[in-house]
Design an enzyme around this catalytic site. Sequence first.
Site, short mmCIF file in Angstrom:
data_model
loop_
_atom_site.label_atom_id
_atom_site.label_comp_id
_atom_site.label_asym_id
_atom_site.label_seq_id
_atom_site.Cartn_x
_atom_site.Cartn_y
_atom_site.Cartn_z
N GLY A 251 0.76 -1.25 0.00
CA GLY A 251 0.00 0.00 0.00
C GLY A 251 0.78 1.28 0.00
O GLY A 251 0.21 2.36 -0.23
N GLU A 288 3.66 -7.00 1.62
CA GLU A 288 3.22 -7.26 0.24
C GLU A 288 3.25 -5.98 -0.59
O GLU A 288 2.22 -5.55 -1.09
CB GLU A 288 1.79 -7.79 0.25
N PRO A 289 4.40 -5.33 -0.74
CA PRO A 289 4.40 -4.09 -1.51
C PRO A 289 4.33 -4.35 -3.02
O PRO A 289 4.93 -5.30 -3.52
CB PRO A 289 5.74 -3.45 -1.14
N CYS A 361 -12.05 5.12 -28.88
CA CYS A 361 -13.32 5.83 -29.08
C CYS A 361 -14.12 5.95 -27.79
O CYS A 361 -15.15 5.29 -27.62
CB CYS A 361 -14.12 5.13 -30.16
N GLU A 362 -13.62 6.73 -26.89
CA GLU A 362 -14.28 7.01 -25.61
C GLU A 362 -13.83 8.39 -25.17
O GLU A 362 -12.63 8.70 -25.24
CB GLU A 362 -13.77 6.05 -24.50
N1 LLP Z 1 -1.71 -6.89 -1.00
C1 LLP Z 1 -3.02 -6.95 -1.32
C2 LLP Z 1 -3.87 -7.93 -0.65
C3 LLP Z 1 -3.54 -6.07 -2.29
O1 LLP Z 1 -4.82 -6.12 -2.58
C4 LLP Z 1 -2.69 -5.14 -2.92
C5 LLP Z 1 -3.19 -4.22 -3.95
C6 LLP Z 1 -1.32 -5.13 -2.57
C7 LLP Z 1 -0.88 -6.02 -1.58
C8 LLP Z 1 -0.33 -4.20 -3.18
O2 LLP Z 1 -0.65 -2.87 -2.92
P1 LLP Z 1 0.36 -1.70 -3.38
O3 LLP Z 1 1.61 -1.87 -2.57
O4 LLP Z 1 0.61 -1.88 -4.82
O5 LLP Z 1 -0.37 -0.48 -3.09
N2 LLP Z 1 -5.03 -0.61 -9.70
C9 LLP Z 1 -4.93 0.34 -8.61
C10 LLP Z 1 -4.31 -0.27 -7.39
C11 LLP Z 1 -5.03 -1.52 -6.91
C12 LLP Z 1 -4.39 -2.13 -5.70
C13 LLP Z 1 -5.01 -3.46 -5.40
N3 LLP Z 1 -4.42 -4.18 -4.31
C14 LLP Z 1 -4.16 1.56 -9.09
O6 LLP Z 1 -3.74 1.59 -10.23
O7 LLP Z 1 -3.99 2.53 -8.35
#
Ligand code: LLP
Length: 432
Positions: A251, A288-289, A361-362
Site C-alpha cells: 500500500g 506485500e508491496p 473511441c471514448e
Molecule cells: N496486497 C493486497 C492484498 C492487495 O490487494 C494489494 C493491492 C497489494 C498487496 C499491493 O498494494 P500496493 O503496494 O501496490 O499499493 N489498480 C490500482 C491499485 C489496486 C491495488 C489493489 N491491491 C491503481 O492503479 O492505483
Amino acid sequence: MNAPVALKTLPGQPHIAYQNDGLMVEGVRLSDLASEYGTPLFVYSKAAMLSALGAYQRGFAGRKAQICYAMKANSSLAVLQVFADAGCGFDIVSGGELARVLAAGGDPAKVIFSGVGKTRAEMKQALQIGIGCFNVESEAELDVLSQVAVSAGKKAPVSLRVNPNVDPKTHPYISTGLKGNKFGIAHEDTLRAYRHAASLPGLHVVGIDCHIGSQITETTPYLDAMDRVLDLVAEIEAAGIPIHHIDFGGGLGINYNGDTPPEADMLWAQLLAKLDARGYGQRQLMIEPGRSLVGNAGVCLTEVMYLKPGEQKNFCIVDAAMNDLPRPAMYQAFHQIVPVTPRLGADAGDSVLYDVVGPVCESGDWIGRDRQLVVQAGDTLAVLSAGAYCMSMASNYNTRGRAAEILVDGTRAHLIRQRESAFDTFALEQLV
Ligand code: LLP
C-alpha cells in the site's frame, strides 16, 4: 527565445533523467528505444526496482522479514525475475499469477495467495505446488479450503486477512481496509473465524494479515492498523492459537505529482518501533508491496500523432490510450507527461495547454488533462510513473495490441515483451 529547457533528474525517479538533450533510463537513451521498438513502449529500470527494494531491505535489517512483491502491480516475467533473484517472495491473487511466478523461477514456498474469490481449482493447484500461505478472506473460504486440502491429503497453511477498519485516506477505489469494503474479515468477527479455522481438519493456522489500501502517503493509517492487528494477535493467542507470522500488506504510495509518501525504511523504522514497544519485534514479518517497488521504475513512451486545436480545448492526440494506461480513466489518476527530447530554445510562450488523449473511441480516453506542453506531431512523450498498474491492467480494447516492454539494465536494453499484433489479439477466436 529564453534559455534552453532545464535538463535534470525527475523528482522521485533517480534512474530516469535528462542528460544532454534527451531523457534517459539508466544509460539508455529513450529516443533510441522509441525509434528501434516503436511506440507505445514501456521502459523499466532494473536499478530503480532494486533501489526501491533496497529501502525495504534496509528497513528490515536484523529482523525476520519476508518481502512478497504484490505482482499484480506488474506481472511481466522479467520483472518477476528481478525480484525473485533478489530473494523476494510473491503475493498472488490468481492461479494465473502463480503460473507466472513459476515461469519466472520464483520460489513457491515464498508465495502467499490473497484475494476474496479463490476457486477450488486454484486452491488445489497452490496446495500441490506447496505455496507458503493462503491469506483467507472469509469464513466460507475457510470451509472450502479445508475441504480441498483434505481431499488432496494436505494441510493448507492459512492466515486470516483482517479488516482493521482504518481509513487509509486514499482514492475510494483503492481503499480496502474500511468496513464497507469487500476485503478481509471484520475486526469483531476475527476471533470466531480463528477458532473456526483452528477446528478445521485441512487447515494449519500460521499467520494474520491485513492490507488497508493502496497509494497511501501517510504513516498514521499504518500505525493505527498495526495497533489493531496486534490487539487481535494478543486475543487470538490468548485463546490458544499461536500466530507465527504477521503480514502488514502493501500500500505504500509513490510520488506521482508532488506526493510525499514516507520512504519505506522510514515508515518501517516507525512501525518496528511500535512492534518492539509492544513485544512483537522479533516475530516473523511479511509485507506485500507492489506499487512502491515498480511504479516509479517505469515510463510509457508515446508518439504525438496529431495536434487538434479547439475552441474550448486543445487536444494532443498520442498513440498510447486508455487500454495501455488505464489509471487516468479508472481513477482520475495523474501521471506526469514530459518530452523525451525537449525542444531546445522553446520558451514558455511556445507552450500550449493540451488534453493529452489516445485514439480509443471514448471520451474517457485521456492520459493527462490541462498539460502545458511544447510539442509537435512526431515528438515522443514519456508518461511517468508507469511501472505499476499500467501494463498489468492493459487490455485489447478497440483491438489494440498491447505495447512492447523493455527492461533497462545499465547500458543494456532487453526486450522483455514483444508488441502484440492484431492477429495475436484474436488468435484464440474462431468463426462458426
Ligand atoms: N496486497 C493486497 C492484498 C492487495 O490487494 C494489494 C493491492 C497489494 C498487496 C499491493 O498494494 P500496493 O503496494 O501496490 O499499493 N489498480 C490500482 C491499485 C489496486 C491495488 C489493489 N491491491 C491503481 O492503479 O492505483
